[in-house]
Design a protein around this motif. Structure first.
Motif: not given
Length: 338
Positions: A67-72, A126-129, A150-154
């Motif tokens: 799974v990927a954690l994407v930080m903008s 398989d999924g993205v945070l 996809t699941v969002l933090g915030g």
């Protein structure tokens, strides 16, 4: 033995006395195998020391176990600010024992987002945070439309919560706690250093500040803005002091911004808290190491990360996860700065 060939799927099948397809089903956890056949295959795997080929397994199951954690946000902010460390720690803890590996990805510019979107939607994960989204970022919608859970933090700005899965803290309620504490301390000219207004966290914490002061019959006009980082808090504090030298309290919408404000207050000869009381938001290591120690709203970033992981893994596994926001409680930790 040196030069010994690696055991194959066919060798396992021959040793177990079953077909190649049965071995594949056992390796991939399929329930469509008899108990007797499963035990024979597992014994053959152990005897031969067979290690499944991950690439071949991915082709069969269409799963990468990643799974990927994407930080903008900028890498500088991500490594400097305690919020991100807490979220990453919580996510890693939440993934422990699930079999999923965590991939970190950074994207700020539109070009970076587009390149990353192509990668993420290409069956590499398989999924993205997603955390630290700004504005109406289309990335979550595009990933979901490509079938990537996809699941969002915030909570995203202006997003219909019936179409997303996200985890957040009670930012508005936490800000109310912070400002109510300052009102109870008898402060009358209370300023705030708010976060970006293209992020719902910034909008909510500013709204909580205004809610409380308006209810108390006090002015809610001393507002400056930062990016949640320390230097932006220092710059905003200078602006506020120029506008209202007699202000007697500041609510910083993050601990780093509050720390920057405290630095400027000391440089200007103000005593904390006797002249100006300061409250932050995060209850991070920054708050505990500040001088004086910073009163701060505790947001459970580790728990937020764990919940994000739990929801994403559940979605990947096909469990029934209803869209919407999971909001975790906040509370005030009073220290020396107020």
């Amino acid at each position: 033995m040196t030069g010994q060939r690696r055991p194959t799927l066919e060798a396992v099948a021959a040793r177990a006395g079953v077909g190649r397809g049965t071995v594949s089903r056992v390796i991939n956890g399929s329930p469509k195998v008899s108990l007797e056949a499963r035990e024979a295959v597992l014994q053959a795997i152990e005897e031969l020391g067979y290690v499944p080929n991950r690439a071949a397994r991915t082709l069969v199951t269409r799963r990468t176990d990643t799974v990927a954690l994407v930080m903008s946000a900028s890498e500088e902010r991500i490594w400097d600010e305690p919020y991100f460390a807490g979220i990453i720690r919580g996510i890693s803890t939440g993934l422990a024992g699930t079999g999923f590996q965590l991939l970190l990805a950074f994207a700020q510019s539109r070009a970076e987002h587009e390149q990353l979107e192509r990668y993420l939607s290409g069956q590499h994960v398989d999924g993205v945070l997603l955390i630290s989204l700004h504005g109406d970022d289309p990335l979550p919608r595009h990933l979901e439309s490509q079938g990537v859970p996809t699941v969002l933090g915030g909570t995203p700005v202006g997003t219909d919560l019936s179409s997303v899965t996200c985890v957040d803290a009670d930012n508005r309620g936490g800000a109310r706690l912070a400002v109510a504490h300052l009102v109870e301390r008898g402060r009358l000219r209370i300023a705030t250093i708010s976060g970006p207004q293209d992020m719902q966290v910034g909008v909510d914490r500013l709204a909580g500040y205004r809610d409380t002061l308006e209810a108390a019959g006090l002015p809610a006009d001393l507002v400056a803005f930062g990016d949640f980082g320390e230097e932006s808090g220092a710059a905003a504090m200078r602006t506020l002091l120029d506008r209202e030298p007699m202000l007697d309290a500041v609510f910083g919408a993050s601990d780093p911004m509050a720390a920057g404000a405290m630095r400027v207050l000391r440089e200007s000869g103000r005593s904390i808290p006797s002249d100006v009381a300061v409250v932050g938001f995060d209850d991070s290591v920054t708050a505990r190491h500040a001088a004086p120690q910073l009163t701060s709203v505790h947001q459970p970033v580790d728990a937020m990360g764990r919940e994000m992981s739990r929801l994403l893994v559940a979605r990947i596994r096909g469990e029934d996860v209803r869209p919407g926001a999971v909001i975790l409680d906040t509370h005030l930790v009073v220290r020396e700065s107020s």
